[in-house]
Design a protein around this motif. Structure first.
Motif, short mmCIF file in Angstrom:
data_model
loop_
_atom_site.label_atom_id
_atom_site.label_comp_id
_atom_site.label_asym_id
_atom_site.label_seq_id
_atom_site.Cartn_x
_atom_site.Cartn_y
_atom_site.Cartn_z
N GLY A 180 0.81 -1.21 0.00
CA GLY A 180 0.00 0.00 0.00
C GLY A 180 0.84 1.26 0.00
O GLY A 180 0.56 2.21 -0.74
N CYS A 239 -8.27 -0.29 0.88
CA CYS A 239 -8.95 0.31 2.04
C CYS A 239 -9.09 -0.75 3.13
O CYS A 239 -8.81 -0.49 4.32
N LYS A 240 -9.51 -1.95 2.73
CA LYS A 240 -9.66 -3.04 3.69
C LYS A 240 -8.32 -3.49 4.24
O LYS A 240 -8.11 -3.59 5.46
N ASP A 241 -7.36 -3.75 3.32
CA ASP A 241 -6.10 -4.34 3.75
C ASP A 241 -5.27 -3.39 4.61
O ASP A 241 -4.68 -3.79 5.61
N LEU A 242 -5.22 -2.10 4.23
CA LEU A 242 -4.48 -1.16 5.05
C LEU A 242 -5.20 -0.86 6.36
O LEU A 242 -4.57 -0.53 7.36
N GLY A 243 -6.54 -1.00 6.35
CA GLY A 243 -7.27 -0.92 7.60
C GLY A 243 -6.86 -2.03 8.55
O GLY A 243 -6.68 -1.82 9.76
N CYS A 246 -3.42 -1.18 9.95
CA CYS A 246 -3.51 -0.19 11.03
C CYS A 246 -4.08 -0.80 12.31
O CYS A 246 -3.64 -0.48 13.42
N ALA A 259 1.89 3.82 6.88
CA ALA A 259 0.72 2.98 6.58
C ALA A 259 -0.56 3.78 6.81
O ALA A 259 -1.51 3.69 6.02
N SER A 260 -0.59 4.57 7.87
CA SER A 260 -1.78 5.37 8.17
C SER A 260 -2.03 6.41 7.09
O SER A 260 -3.17 6.64 6.67
N TYR A 263 -3.29 4.65 4.00
CA TYR A 263 -4.68 4.26 4.24
C TYR A 263 -5.62 5.43 3.98
O TYR A 263 -6.66 5.28 3.32
N GLN A 264 -5.28 6.60 4.46
CA GLN A 264 -6.14 7.77 4.26
C GLN A 264 -6.25 8.14 2.78
O GLN A 264 -7.29 8.59 2.32
N VAL A 267 -8.73 5.66 1.29
CA VAL A 267 -10.07 5.98 1.77
C VAL A 267 -10.61 7.22 1.07
O VAL A 267 -11.78 7.26 0.66
#
Length: 293
Positions: A180, A239-243, A246, A259-260, A263-264, A267
């Motif tokens: 990601g 979105c799912k995998d990086l969620g 986190c 990673a955060s 993820y944003q 999203v």
């Protein structure tokens, strides 16, 4: 291990089940979409009463979207209760390490005579189709040995992550963190090049042969500079995998700011209605922020 139930005939599960069928395994398909089941049976999958096949199966291979769907199959639909003694539940979906460990405990609470193998994969649809997935497996040594012939059909790289459920999923979380972040970094770099009026085709070629290269840059970069077309992995998947990444970081109290941030980005792309586009198209969010959207 020759007789398997494959639950989940989506973009990953279908080619995985097909490869196992082609390798001589007896495959009983299951999916909430009964048309997919019927289609797979016409190709050679074993049809008939699912409960009967569960009672005879050596293993239940699960490839679904999330932990909730895994639990639904195993507990709501009663698959765990119907499997024969000594069967292996091979959970290959991407779920959090905590969920995988908890599901294993829930299985053991109702059946101590089953094996639970935590075996997520990497490689995407192409890897599933080619039988070249990377498989990160954890579980009882006897169960891992029994699953080896299955894994060798599905993947070209098999890694033993450990002996406890959750360890395979933890391997996958680390893998997805890098995937990601690498996609996000490639998109940021190419958006910067675009903002400066540079030739993006030359830029992708140059970066791909330099120390700045990554597998994701080589794979996603060419698609980032083209209009949205083929989809190999959707924005919503990351979105799912990086969620999950986190969440795993939170559970282990790890510091993962990159990673955060990635993820944003995913999203934000999804919330703009682009969740079903190829994940390379996160570059469109950078373009919007750069005034080029």
């Amino acid at each position: 291990m020759k007789k398997l139930i494959v639950a989940g005939l989506g973009s990953m599960g279908w080619p995985m089940a097909s490869n196992l069928l082609g390798a001589g395994f007896d495959i009983t398909p299951y999916d909430v979409d009964t048309k997919k089941v019927e289609q797979f049976e016409r190709l050679g999958g074993t049809g008939g009463e699912l409960s009967t096949h569960l009672a005879e199966a050596d293993g239940l291979l699960i490839m679904v979207v999330n932990a909730e769907q895994v639990r639904s199959l195993l507990f709501d639909k009663g698959m765990a209760e119907k499997l024969k003694q000594g069967a292996c539940i091979v959970q290959m979906s991407t779920v959090s390490p905590g969920d995988s460990a908890q599901i294993s405990r829930e299985v053991r609470a109702i059946r101590e005579d089953l094996y639970y193998v935590d075996a997520p994969v990497s490689g995407g649809v192409v890897g599933a189709e080619q039988g070249s997935l990377t498989i990160m497996c954890a579980g009882n040594p006897d169960a891992l040995a029994a699953c080896r012939s299955v894994f060798e059909v599905l993947g070209s790289s098999i890694f033993q992550a450990g002996y406890s459920a959750g360890q395979g999923s933890a391997f996958k979380a680390v893998n997805q963190l890098l995937c990601g972040v690498h996609i996000a970094a490639a998109a940021e770099a190419l958006a910067l090049a675009e903002k400066n009026g540079l030739d993006l085709e030359v830029m992708v070629e140059m970066l791909g042969g330099s120390a700045a290269s990554s597998w994701m840059l080589k794979d996603r970069g060419p698609r980032m500079i083209l209009p949205p077309d083929d989809i190999t992995s959707m924005v919503d998947i990351f979105c799912k995998d990086l969620g999950i990444v986190c969440d795993a970081a939170k559970q282990s109290r790890s510091y993962t700011p990159l990673a955060s941030a990635a993820y944003q980005l995913f999203v934000a792309s999804s919330e703009r209605g682009e969740g079903k586009l190829d994940d390379s198209q996160v570059i469109r969010t950078y373009r919007l922020l750069n005034g080029k959207g």
